[in-house]
Design a protein around this motif. Structure first.
Motif, short mmCIF file in Angstrom:
data_model
loop_
_atom_site.label_atom_id
_atom_site.label_comp_id
_atom_site.label_asym_id
_atom_site.label_seq_id
_atom_site.Cartn_x
_atom_site.Cartn_y
_atom_site.Cartn_z
N GLY A 101 14.84 -89.89 -133.17
CA GLY A 101 15.19 -90.60 -131.95
C GLY A 101 14.06 -90.54 -130.94
N PRO A 102 14.17 -91.28 -129.83
CA PRO A 102 13.10 -91.33 -128.82
C PRO A 102 12.73 -89.96 -128.26
CG PRO A 102 14.67 -93.12 -128.47
CD PRO A 102 15.25 -92.24 -129.53
N ALA A 103 13.71 -89.12 -127.96
CA ALA A 103 13.40 -87.80 -127.40
C ALA A 103 12.64 -86.94 -128.40
CB ALA A 103 14.70 -87.11 -126.97
N GLN A 104 13.06 -86.98 -129.66
CA GLN A 104 12.38 -86.20 -130.70
C GLN A 104 10.99 -86.76 -130.96
OE1 GLN A 104 14.37 -86.07 -134.51
NE2 GLN A 104 13.75 -83.95 -134.87
N GLN A 105 10.84 -88.07 -130.89
CA GLN A 105 9.53 -88.69 -131.06
C GLN A 105 8.56 -88.16 -130.00
OE1 GLN A 105 9.43 -92.88 -130.12
NE2 GLN A 105 7.71 -93.29 -131.47
N ASN A 123 -0.27 -84.37 -135.02
CA ASN A 123 1.05 -84.53 -135.66
C ASN A 123 1.15 -85.90 -136.30
OD1 ASN A 123 4.09 -85.24 -135.69
ND2 ASN A 123 4.07 -83.03 -135.27
N VAL A 124 1.78 -85.95 -137.49
CA VAL A 124 1.85 -87.19 -138.27
C VAL A 124 2.67 -88.26 -137.56
CG1 VAL A 124 3.92 -86.62 -139.61
CG2 VAL A 124 2.10 -88.02 -140.65
N ILE A 125 3.41 -87.92 -136.53
CA ILE A 125 4.15 -88.92 -135.76
C ILE A 125 3.23 -90.02 -135.26
CG2 ILE A 125 3.91 -87.81 -133.49
CD1 ILE A 125 7.19 -89.32 -134.81
N ARG A 126 1.96 -89.70 -135.00
CA ARG A 126 1.01 -90.69 -134.48
C ARG A 126 0.65 -91.75 -135.52
NH1 ARG A 126 0.29 -86.24 -131.39
NH2 ARG A 126 -0.37 -86.57 -129.23
N ILE A 127 0.97 -91.47 -136.78
CA ILE A 127 0.77 -92.47 -137.83
C ILE A 127 2.10 -93.12 -138.19
CG2 ILE A 127 0.07 -92.85 -140.22
CD1 ILE A 127 -1.86 -90.49 -139.91
N ASP A 128 3.11 -92.30 -138.44
CA ASP A 128 4.35 -92.82 -139.02
C ASP A 128 5.26 -93.49 -138.00
OD1 ASP A 128 5.64 -93.19 -141.44
OD2 ASP A 128 6.97 -91.47 -141.15
N LEU A 129 5.19 -93.07 -136.75
CA LEU A 129 6.06 -93.64 -135.71
C LEU A 129 5.36 -93.55 -134.36
CD1 LEU A 129 8.88 -94.95 -135.49
CD2 LEU A 129 9.77 -92.69 -134.86
N ALA A 130 4.23 -94.26 -134.26
CA ALA A 130 3.44 -94.23 -133.03
C ALA A 130 4.24 -94.84 -131.88
CB ALA A 130 2.13 -94.98 -133.22
#
Length: 462
Positions: free
Chosen positions: A34-38, A48-55
């Motif tokens: 969700g947005p808060a966890q993102q 963190n891989v979030i910058r690729i998978d869910l930027a």
């Protein structure tokens, strides 16, 4: 050439990333964030891989600068800096996940990561649930920009004698090549297996098997569309509603030409993690339906309508409701109901009625009608609440949560108007529906634990 292939995956170098451990760098799959966890993953570590998978989106995004182009630039930077390093040789990856179920019991699930030759649905690979069009459009845009996939598609295959995993079991006697202890307390241990003999034996054992998609329907269909894109073929309108019959009626994948056996390209493969159907560590959690933004929702009227087909029993406390639901059998169409503004919930038990069975079977194939979330859609969400079964419309009014206590708590707090608690779909129900070439409603299953994003990254050669 075998449809089962090893890959040279890309993995994090902790020292180059400046990280103490993998929990700083990895996330769950994009579709459960969700947005808060993102935002929390963004703050956790700059690599963190979030910058690729869910930027993150930006206010001034346009065709030239957006979250997909930023993901591609980040990936290229991490490769050049050595934050991500490619495996020295093609490998299969063994994944062992040790976790605790909501009931407190301990379990271990074993999987094998490899590349699987793409094929249309029904050609050695079977889906079990509908997908959301917008998610496929998002994943395709990201894949076109980055040529990379951060989390594999989760598949199941039947292997009663454990022939495949037994070939590699000795590999787990050495220390793992990577270990992640995630935020949920799940330990993910990974071994890269690059021996030519082992790869050949495992590929031969997996070659004839049918694979069932457990998690990652969107990613598999995205891989098919990316294959089209790389060949220069027209792409389907992924935002258009799909037919609501079996997947065989979906025009995107009914007739699809595959390359000859001697010319497969890297984009002709999906990146998957496959586990045995018979593995006692393969667990499915329920996907409770939490309702919101229904403009004319009337809880008293809903209860009155439910009593026409269900025995509606008020429960003395939420724990009693959850326990009663746990004791019911999947497929008996027993549900829990929590309503905003009401201190106690209700147990709903569908009364035996041949006329109701006829309605269920008229709407869905019997293998799907037996699944609780399908019956809930046919008997309650659609006719009583006006919530369409079309995936895009369904998502407008339904949120999906695997945790019953969270669903009840957030309904009590007013985040939802109501929560329908369901039994989990069983592996048997998934298999018989898939074998019958049928598909269930979206979010019919919630496999646990989720495969982490970034433990291995598949970068498709250009």
């Amino acid at each position: 050439m075998s449809r089962i292939q090893p890959l040279r995956g890309w993995r994090y170098d902790l020292a180059a990333a400046g990280a103490a451990n993998l929990v700083e760098l990895l996330t769950p799959p994009y579709d459960v964030i969700g947005p808060a966890q993102q935002a929390e993953f963004y703050a956790r570590h700059p690599a963190n891989v979030i910058r690729i998978d869910l930027a993150l989106d930006a206010l001034r995004d346009d065709d030239d600068e957006n979250r997909y182009t930023r993901a591609a630039a980040t990936l290229a930077s991490w490769q050049s800096q050595g934050i991500l390093r490619q495996e020295a040789a093609p490998a299969f990856y063994l994944l062992r996940e040790t976790y605790t179920l909501p009931n407190g019991s301990q379990a271990t699930r074993r999987g094998l990561i490899f590349r699987l030759r793409l094929a249309p649905w029904g050609d050695g690979i079977l889906p079990h649930e509908r997908t959301f069009p917008a998610a496929k459009a998002d994943r395709l845009a990201l894949l076109i920009a980055t040529h990379a996939q951060a989390s594999p598609i989760f598949l199941l295959y039947s292997d009663p004698s454990d022939e495949v995993q037994a070939l590699l079991l000795a590999e787990t006697e050495r220390p793992a090549d990577a270990v992640l202890l995630d935020d949920d307390g799940v330990e993910h241990a990974l071994w890269a297996v690059a021996g030519a003999a082992a790869i050949q034996q495992v590929a031969a054992a997996l070659e004839p098997r049918t694979f069932y998609v457990a998690d990652g329907h969107h990613r598999y269909e995205t891989a098919l569309n990316y294959q089209r894109y790389r060949r220069g073929e027209p792409l389907p309108d992924m935002l258009a509603p799909e037919p609501l019959t079996t997947w065989q009626a979906v025009p995107n994948f009914a007739h699809y030409a595959l390359p000859g056996p001697d010319q497969p390209q890297p984009f002709d493969y999906a990146w998957v993690c496959a586990a045995r159907l018979e593995d006692p560590g393969v667990a499915i959690l329920p996907t409770h339906r939490c309702l919101h933004d229904l403009p004319t929702f009337d809880p008293d009227r809903l209860l009155e309508q439910l009593r026409e087909r269900f025995d509606v029993t008020p429960m003395a406390g939420d724990e009693a409701l959850i326990a009663a639901l746990d004791e019911a059998r999947s497929g008996d169409h027993v549900f829990g109901l929590a309503l905003a503004g009401q201190a106690s919930g209700y147990l709903l038990r569908l009364r035996p009625d041949p006329a109701v069975t006829a309605v269920l079977h008229k709407t869905d194939h019997p293998t799907v009608a037996a699944v609780d979330v399908a019956a809930l859609q046919t008997l309650v969400l659609g006719p009583l609440l006006g919530i369409s079964r079309e995936p895009g419309e369904l998502k407008r009014h339904v949120s999906f949560l695997p945790d019953a206590r969270q669903a009840i708590r957030e309904t009590r707090a007013g985040l939802f108007q109501a929560a329908f608690l369901v039994k989990p779909t069983t592996l048997h129900q998934l298999r018989v529906a898939s074998d019958a070439r049928q598909i269930m409603p979206p979010k019919a299953t919630y496999f646990y634990p989720k495969l982490p994003s970034g433990l291995v990254i598949n970068i498709i050669e250009r």
